[in-house]
Every structure is written in structure tokens, then in C-alpha cells.
Write a protein that holds these residues in place. Structure first.
Motif, PDB file in Angstrom:
ATOM      1  N   PRO A 181       4.625   3.534  -6.957  1.00 53.79           N
ATOM      2  CA  PRO A 181       5.816   3.241  -6.149  1.00 53.79           C
ATOM      3  C   PRO A 181       6.025   1.759  -5.857  1.00 53.79           C
ATOM      4  O   PRO A 181       7.153   1.331  -5.671  1.00 53.79           O
ATOM      5  CB  PRO A 181       5.549   3.997  -4.842  1.00 53.79           C
ATOM      6  CG  PRO A 181       4.530   5.011  -5.169  1.00 53.79           C
ATOM      7  CD  PRO A 181       3.710   4.453  -6.275  1.00 53.79           C
ATOM      8  N   ALA A 202      -2.457  -0.311  -0.946  1.00 52.91           N
ATOM      9  CA  ALA A 202      -1.397   0.493  -0.320  1.00 52.91           C
ATOM     10  C   ALA A 202      -1.654   1.939  -0.697  1.00 52.91           C
ATOM     11  O   ALA A 202      -2.353   2.222  -1.675  1.00 52.91           O
ATOM     12  CB  ALA A 202      -0.028   0.052  -0.813  1.00 52.91           C
ATOM     13  N   PHE A 221       0.004   5.909  -1.117  1.00 54.02           N
ATOM     14  CA  PHE A 221       1.212   6.723  -1.233  1.00 54.02           C
ATOM     15  C   PHE A 221       0.851   8.172  -1.546  1.00 54.02           C
ATOM     16  O   PHE A 221      -0.238   8.447  -2.057  1.00 54.02           O
ATOM     17  CB  PHE A 221       2.112   6.195  -2.352  1.00 54.02           C
ATOM     18  CG  PHE A 221       2.529   4.771  -2.153  1.00 54.02           C
ATOM     19  CD1 PHE A 221       3.596   4.454  -1.336  1.00 54.02           C
ATOM     20  CD2 PHE A 221       1.836   3.738  -2.771  1.00 54.02           C
ATOM     21  CE1 PHE A 221       3.972   3.136  -1.133  1.00 54.02           C
ATOM     22  CE2 PHE A 221       2.200   2.420  -2.579  1.00 54.02           C
ATOM     23  CZ  PHE A 221       3.278   2.117  -1.761  1.00 54.02           C
ATOM     24  N   MET A 253       0.510  -0.843   3.664  1.00 54.82           N
ATOM     25  CA  MET A 253       1.654   0.066   3.598  1.00 54.82           C
ATOM     26  C   MET A 253       1.178   1.449   3.202  1.00 54.82           C
ATOM     27  O   MET A 253       0.411   1.592   2.258  1.00 54.82           O
ATOM     28  CB  MET A 253       2.650  -0.457   2.578  1.00 54.82           C
ATOM     29  CG  MET A 253       3.913   0.332   2.599  1.00 54.82           C
ATOM     30  SD  MET A 253       5.213  -0.443   1.694  1.00 54.82           S
ATOM     31  CE  MET A 253       6.461   0.795   1.920  1.00 54.82           C
TER      32      MET A 253
END
Lengths: 263, 298
Positions: free
Chosen positions: B66, B103, B105, B149
Motif C-alpha cells: 500500500p 509500517a 497494513f 503508520m
């Protein structure tokens, strides 16, 4: 299945409230043709105002549209509406889900009080875009909006969340009392931008608005690339090109946690 | 039955229903993504003592992730929702949040969602920023190298754990090499993992023990060192046994893993030392999923 097509036959200059479009639940074309709609001081059968054809009631096309057709997509849920031509005020007002694609310009107060779904305006949007509806405290609750050209004054009021991409200029008095959400403006931004804003993220190329914000350390942020990829993928074109944006965080005048990327 | 000269016993592997989830870990480069992913999947070989079974499913190219950075897809399996939630959050907080540049996801979409960054956001102490894009919520948590994130939730899906096959070999070197071939083949197949170290188990277990405190103990029937004194299932020529355990999202994925890895072994130079291929089961009464080796290879 063929999309349900409404070809507008109206030539008079009276306005037509199109709120009924979002409420269509019937599965019969003849019932739709016989719907009673108020136009001017009289009630008419829908078939006298529109040529109606098709059988997919979730996929609607309005052709030959004009600026007198108001409230298209009002409180829309799970339908796709494609419009060819301009529309009047209140496009996608209070929209909950679904998709609207407008091949033309939108009138005043488009996307006001929108709660979800996506709207693509492939033209301009007039004043009061994403404004505050009278019964609500927030202008845009959620959703994805793309305006290819310019947006008028006093737009985007008390935005709570969602994503707005503006390909052209944004008028003055915009992003008033911004609560959160992301706004991308590729053109110029008018005066009095983000007055009384609390949080939110702005992506802009207009450096003139930066002087009110605190320049942050230029650390690498995963979010910027992620957002760039997401937006470019959703719109299937390169909206954000920058790879090294200049980041501003917080305002000089208060404790607001506004974030600004100059792209 | 023989495949390219490799003897396949007429038996089946017995597997169980599990709950699974997939996460995607990315970082500035593949080295740091791997550091995070291997740390996350450490001590996750068996639900018996680790809470979950986890493994790296495959490496992802930058264009597949992503945020446009290289990464890894990781699969997690657990017997219960609560254990999956707990382990996912704990491991994400200690192994991925802490790892530079990473990060996190979700790698699955579905109806049944479990928290991923939903509670990790509080690490931001009020400076965390929420972003909702495309019906998904993401959190930006400020950390010392910039920001971490992560996606708020990931999906939980039904899955199968405990598919397996057992290699009975004349010597340890060939047995290990054949296992390595099988694990390499399975690392290229999506939706499955081999959760044990290097994908191979040498301590296959049976249910129960002579010691009351233990629920499982060494599978003496497959221990070459005990042949002759226990009810051994091993031929005299078998001197080493190793097992490969496979967890997958569907039965078809595990079928494919078993089939392709056994075919690869049968084409290798080590097949001459493999006496036969067997599978672990409990008589077919415990697990609802049976992987009959000969049916899979037909």
C-alpha cells in the motif's frame, strides 16, 4: 441489465427537485414512469418530464441535464448516478454511500453534509461546496470527492473527515473551522483559508498560505507516499507528483494541529 | 504408490479448523522489513505454547504494497479469536512499532474484523492522527524516526492448521535436504505457511504422555532410536524422520503445497535416500480435515 436512463425533456426555467431519484425502490419501469413529481405549480407524471428506459435501478444515468435540476443524489444510498450536463444546487446532499459522476458543473451547496460514498465532479463546483446543512454540525462527515476544476467561495465548512481533491482553484473563506480530514488543492487558494481550523491535512501548491504555519522538521513520513499512491490509484491519474514535500505543522497563532504539505 | 520412484504411503494427514489473519509489513528497505517480520513471527511455531502459529508467507515487491515500499506478507493462525487478537496486538506493538521505518497494513478484507492498530494508536499520546481513505481507517503515530503508520483493523478468516507430511529417510543429510526443497517450493505458494523453524519439525508429537502434566510427548513410533523397543512404525532402513507442518487459508492451498513439494522431492537427487513419505494423524477422530497423500498426488 441496462442502466436506468432519464433523458431530460424540460425546457422551461422552473426548478425541479430531484430528491425522488434516490428513493426509487420499485422494480418496475412502468411504475417509475408513472411516478408523480411536482414541477412548478403542478404535478406531472415522470414520463412527461423525462424519457425513461432501462432496467438496472442501481445504475442510473441522467442525460441532457441542466442547472435547474436540484438535489440530485440527496441522501443517496448504494446507487450509482452518472450525469451528463450541469446540475442545480444540493448535488449529493447528505449522501450516505454509492457513487455520483457528474460530467458538467455543480450548483451551490454540492456535497453538503455528505456522510459517505464518492462524488466525481468533472467540472466546477459553485459556492458553498461541502457546506454545513442547517440541521447538522458538520459539513462533510465522510466520503471521497474529486472536483476537476475550480470550487467557489465559502466552501468546506466544519469538515469532520473524508478526502477532497480539487484540481483547480479554491475560493475565499474556505475550510472554515476544519476539524479533520484531508484536502488537496492543486490550484490557488483564496483569502481567509482555514480560519479557526483545529486539525486536518492540506496538500497544496500555493505557497502563499504557508506563512501562518510553523515549518516542521523535514522527516520522512510514510503517510505522504501512501496517500499519494492511494489518491493517484483511486483517480487513475497522477494528482500528487511531489516526492519531497515541505511540511508545516501547527499554526503560529494558536495550538491548532493543522498539517500542511506543500507539494 | 510411487511418484517418480518416491514411495507414498497409503495414509493421511489430519488437520484442524483455525482462525487466520494476514498482515503486510513494509519498511524503507527489505532488510528492515525482514527484521520486523522475523521478529513478529518469532516464537510462533505451535499454538500449544506460543499462542499463535505465524510465518512469512512471501516477500512483496514495492508495487504490491500500500505504501510503495518493499515488505512481507505474514500469516497468523490461532485456535480462538481472542488469542489471535491478543497475539496480533502484542507482537505488532513490540516487534513492528519498535522496528525503524516500518509500517503495518491489513492483508485481508472481510466481514469479521479484529484490531490491528486500533489500540496501538494510544502510544501516540494524543498526537496520533487518524486518516480514513477508501472505507479504511489508518493511524499515524509519531515516533522518533518520523511516524509509524498502521491500519486500524484487519480481517479474520476461517483457516486450516496442521496439514503435514513426514519424510522417512535412510540418513539425516538427505532428509534435511529434501525438506529444504519442499519448504522452498511452498514458500512460492500463496496462502500457506510452514510455521516451524526453517519450516521443518524434528520433534513430532503424539497426544498424551506417561507424565500427567504433559498433553503431548515424543512420537515414539517415529523415533528411529527407539525402534525395536517400542511399537515402531519404521522400517529397519529408516534412520531419520522429519515432518513438515503446513497451515493454510483453504484445503486447496494445503493440497497444492503438499502436491508440489512432494513432486519436487521426487525429482531431486535425494529421493534415492527417502524410504517413503508418510503423514501424521490421530486416527481421523480429532481433526475434520483429512489430507490423503495418494489422493492429492493422483
Amino acid at each position: 441489465m441496462k442502466p436506468l436512463v432519464f433523458k431530460c425533456k424540460i425546457k422551461d426555467k422552473q426548478r425541479l427537485d430531484m430528491s425522488w431519484l434516490s428513493k426509487i425502490k420499485t422494480s418496475s419501469l412502468s411504475k417509475i414512469k408513472n411516478l408523480r413529481v411536482n414541477y412548478g405549480t403542478k404535478g406531472y407524471k415522470l414520463s412527461t418530464l423525462f424519457d425513461v428506459s432501462g432496467n438496472n435501478f442501481k445504475d442510473i444515468i441522467i442525460s441532457n441535464s441542466n442547472k435547474h435540476l436540484d438535489n440530485i443524489g440527496n441522501n443517496l444510498e448504494d446507487k450509482k448516478i452518472t450525469i451528463f450536463g450541469n446540475v442545480g444546487f444540493g448535488l449529493a446532499k447528505g449522501m450516505c454511500s454509492g457513487e455520483i459522476i457528474l460530467n458538467g458543473n455543480a450548483g451551490k451547496n454540492a456535497c453538503s453534509g455528505m456522510k459517505g460514498g464518492s462524488v466525481h465532479i468533472l467540472g466546477n463546483a459553485d459556492d458553498g461546496f461541502c457546506s454545513l446543512p442547517t440541521s447538522m454540525n458538520e459539513g462533510l462527515v465522510d466520503g471521497f470527492i474529486y472536483v476537476q476544476k475550480n470550487v467557489g467561495d465559502n466552501s468546506i465548512v466544519r469538515m469532520r473527515r473524508g478526502n477532497i481533491i480539487i484540481g483547480g482553484n479554491l475560493g475565499s473563506g474556505s475550510c472554515l473551522e476544519l476539524i479533520s480530514g484531508s484536502v488537496v488543492v492543486l490550484g490557488k487558494i483564496g483569502n481567509n483559508f482555514c480560519h479557526n481550523a483545529r486539525r486536518g491535512t492540506i496538500f497544496t501548491r500555493d505557497k502563499s498560505i504557508c506563512r501562518e504555519y510553523i515549518r516542521a522538521n523535514q522527516t520522512d513520513l510514510t503517510f505522504f507516499n501512501f496517500y499519494k499512491i492511494k489518491i493517484n490509484k483511486i483517480l487513475n491519474k497522477s494528482i500528487i507528483n511531489s516526492s519531497k514535500p515541505v511540511r508545516y505543522f501547527g499554526t503560529k497563532s494558536g495550538k491548532e494541529l493543522m498539517e500542511l504539505f506543500v507539494i | 504408490m510411487k511418484i517418480n520412484g518416491l514411495a507414498i504411503e497409503n495414509t493421511f494427514a489430519e488437520a484442524f479448523n483455525m482462525k487466520a489473519s494476514r498482515i503486510i509489513v513494509t519498511a524503507d528497505n527489505i532488510k528492515w522489513a525482514k527484521n520486523a517480520a522475523t521478529s513478529f513471527t518469532g516464537f510462533a511455531t505451535s499454538v500449544i505454547a506460543c499462542g499463535i502459529e505465524a510465518g512469512i508467507e512471501r516477500q512483496l515487491k514495492a508495487k504490491e504494497t500500500p505504501d510503495g515500499r518493499p515488505g512481507f506478507a505474514v500469516l497468523l493462525f490461532s485456535m480462538s479469536r481472542s488469542q489471535l487478537e491478543k497475539q496480533l496486538e502484542t507482537r505488532a506493538g513490540q516487534c513492528i512499532l519498535t522496528c525503524p521505518t516500518t509500517a503495518l497494513f491489513s492483508g485481508l478484507d472481510g466481514e469479521d474484523m479484529i484490531p490491528l492498530g486500533k489500540n496501538l494508536k494510544y502510544f501516540g499520546d494524543g498526537y496520533q492522527i487518524s486518516k480514513r481513505i477508501d472505507k479504511k481507517r489508518f493511524w499515524r503515530i509519531p515516533v522518533m524516526d518520523g511516524e509509524f503508520m498502521c491500519e486500524e483493523t484487519t480481517a479474520r478468516v476461517p483457516a486450516i492448521g496442521g496439514g503435514n507430511f513426514i519424510l522417512l529417510s535412510k540418513n539425516r543429510a538427505s532428509c534435511l535436504s529434501a525438506c529444504e526443497i519442499a519448504v522452498n517450493v511452498m514458500s512460492e505458494i500463496g496462502n500457506i505457511i510452514t510455521p516451524f523453524p526453517g519450516g521443518v519439525v524434528r520433534s513430532g508429537s503424539k497426544v498424551g504422555s506417561k507424565y500427567k502434566a504433559l498433553i503431548a510427548s515424543t512420537n515414539d513410533a517415529f523415533c528411529p532410536s527407539l525402534s525395536g523397543i517400542t511399537g515402531s512404525k519404521l522400517h529397519k532402513s529408516v534412520n531419520c524422520v522429519m515432518e513438515i507442518v503446513i497451515n493454510g487459508l483453504t484445503k486447496e492451498d494445503i493440497d497444492k503445497g503438499i502436491r508440489e513439494s512432494l513432486i519436487a522431492i521426487s525429482k531431486s537427487k535425494y529421493k534415492k535416500d527417502i524410504v517413503s513419505v508418510s503423514a501424521g494423524n490421530y486416527g481421523g477422530k480429532l481433526g475434520p480435515h483429512h489430507f490423503h497423500l495418494r489422493k492429492i498426488l493422483k
